[in-house]
Design a protein around this motif. Sequence first.
Motif, PDB file in Angstrom:
ATOM      1  N   ARG A 193       2.917  -3.304  -5.982  1.00  0.00           N
ATOM      2  CA  ARG A 193       3.635  -2.761  -4.826  1.00  0.00           C
ATOM      3  C   ARG A 193       4.490  -1.566  -5.231  1.00  0.00           C
ATOM      4  N   VAL A 194       4.544  -0.603  -4.342  1.00  0.00           N
ATOM      5  CA  VAL A 194       5.339   0.598  -4.585  1.00  0.00           C
ATOM      6  C   VAL A 194       6.816   0.226  -4.554  1.00  0.00           C
ATOM      7  N   GLY A 195       7.499   0.421  -5.704  1.00  0.00           N
ATOM      8  CA  GLY A 195       8.920   0.115  -5.762  1.00  0.00           C
ATOM      9  C   GLY A 195       9.783   1.304  -5.405  1.00  0.00           C
ATOM     10  N   ALA A 196       9.331   2.491  -5.797  1.00  0.00           N
ATOM     11  CA  ALA A 196      10.064   3.718  -5.501  1.00  0.00           C
ATOM     12  C   ALA A 196       9.157   4.889  -5.806  1.00  0.00           C
ATOM     13  N   TYR A 197       9.383   6.012  -5.146  1.00  0.00           N
ATOM     14  CA  TYR A 197       8.658   7.235  -5.488  1.00  0.00           C
ATOM     15  C   TYR A 197       9.419   8.427  -4.958  1.00  0.00           C
ATOM     16  N   ARG A 198       9.089   9.595  -5.517  1.00  0.00           N
ATOM     17  CA  ARG A 198       9.746  10.823  -5.109  1.00  0.00           C
ATOM     18  C   ARG A 198       8.802  11.989  -5.344  1.00  0.00           C
ATOM     19  N   SER A 247       4.255   4.068   0.921  1.00  0.00           N
ATOM     20  CA  SER A 247       5.581   3.749   1.418  1.00  0.00           C
ATOM     21  C   SER A 247       6.155   2.690   0.502  1.00  0.00           C
ATOM     22  N   VAL A 248       7.462   2.598   0.425  1.00  0.00           N
ATOM     23  CA  VAL A 248       8.086   1.580  -0.414  1.00  0.00           C
ATOM     24  C   VAL A 248       7.669   0.205   0.090  1.00  0.00           C
ATOM     25  N   GLY A 249       7.162  -0.625  -0.820  1.00  0.00           N
ATOM     26  CA  GLY A 249       6.679  -1.948  -0.458  1.00  0.00           C
ATOM     27  C   GLY A 249       5.192  -2.019  -0.199  1.00  0.00           C
ATOM     28  N   LEU A 302       6.623   7.800  -9.686  1.00  0.00           N
ATOM     29  CA  LEU A 302       6.308   6.602  -8.907  1.00  0.00           C
ATOM     30  C   LEU A 302       6.586   5.390  -9.770  1.00  0.00           C
ATOM     31  N   ARG A 303       7.133   4.329  -9.152  1.00  0.00           N
ATOM     32  CA  ARG A 303       7.300   3.054  -9.836  1.00  0.00           C
ATOM     33  C   ARG A 303       6.535   1.987  -9.095  1.00  0.00           C
TER      34      ARG A 303
END
Length: 271
Positions: free
Chosen positions: A79-84, A99-101, A118-119
């Motif tokens: 799952r996407v934890g964070a991104y920029r 999207s986050v989550g 991206l995390r």
Amino acid sequence: AGLALAALPAVAQAADPAEVYVVKHGDTPYDLAQAYLLKPSDYRTLQRLNGVADPRRLAVGKRLKVPVELLRTRPIEARVGAYRGSVQASLAGRAVPLSVGAALSEGTVIATGANAFLRLDLPDGTRLSLPSQSRVRLGRMIAVEMTGVVRREISVEAGRLESEVVPLRNPRDSYTVRTPMSVSAVRGTVFRVAYDPASSTAQTEVVEGVVAVDAKAQETRVAANFGALVTAAGVSGALALAPPPKIDNPGRPQDEAQVRFHVAEGPPARA
């Protein structure tokens, strides 16, 4: 961080073609096939491969070898934890909205642009971080229903991937990072893998724990604060990493709108 070398899996184990199941009271080949195999009729294969004469009886404690292609598995989601910044994901050539989550599945390719990151978070708390100008592909990430064994595999196609892997409980669990040049396997550690397509070189850098790096059937165990370089010639010996940068007054309270800190000068790092 204190893993013993003996606790590491052989890199080849990640591709082991069979799982091992220890028989419990009441188990029969037929019941096991009903509960854990893709086809109930495969109990005959299970019986034949393990030399079981009576399909209605099994000795408690007997170790059964079960080919992985017969077993039911469930996917493990990232799952996407964070991104920029500019981050793109695609699956089978089609764009995947981020999207986050959001959950990303096996086969998803993720690419970060300039000044982007991206995390990804896995269910056990393991975290994967992609810095800018990197591209990775999510490989097979599954849990085997019969044994609970967890297998995660990620490929670095360009750039870097940092993994913070929660220690694995089952000796047959695996977390593997591949590049076109190398395979790095761990049982719980913090490490980075990078691949440069232009020079066909890969590198593994270990922050905590121990990582087994394999290339051309040559395996090297790399401990914390060391790295290994992989070229067409094979795997280098363990190379000392530059010391981490030191931050002046790292415990200073941050009460301004922008977080600020100062990195003390140290020995110059080349790469």
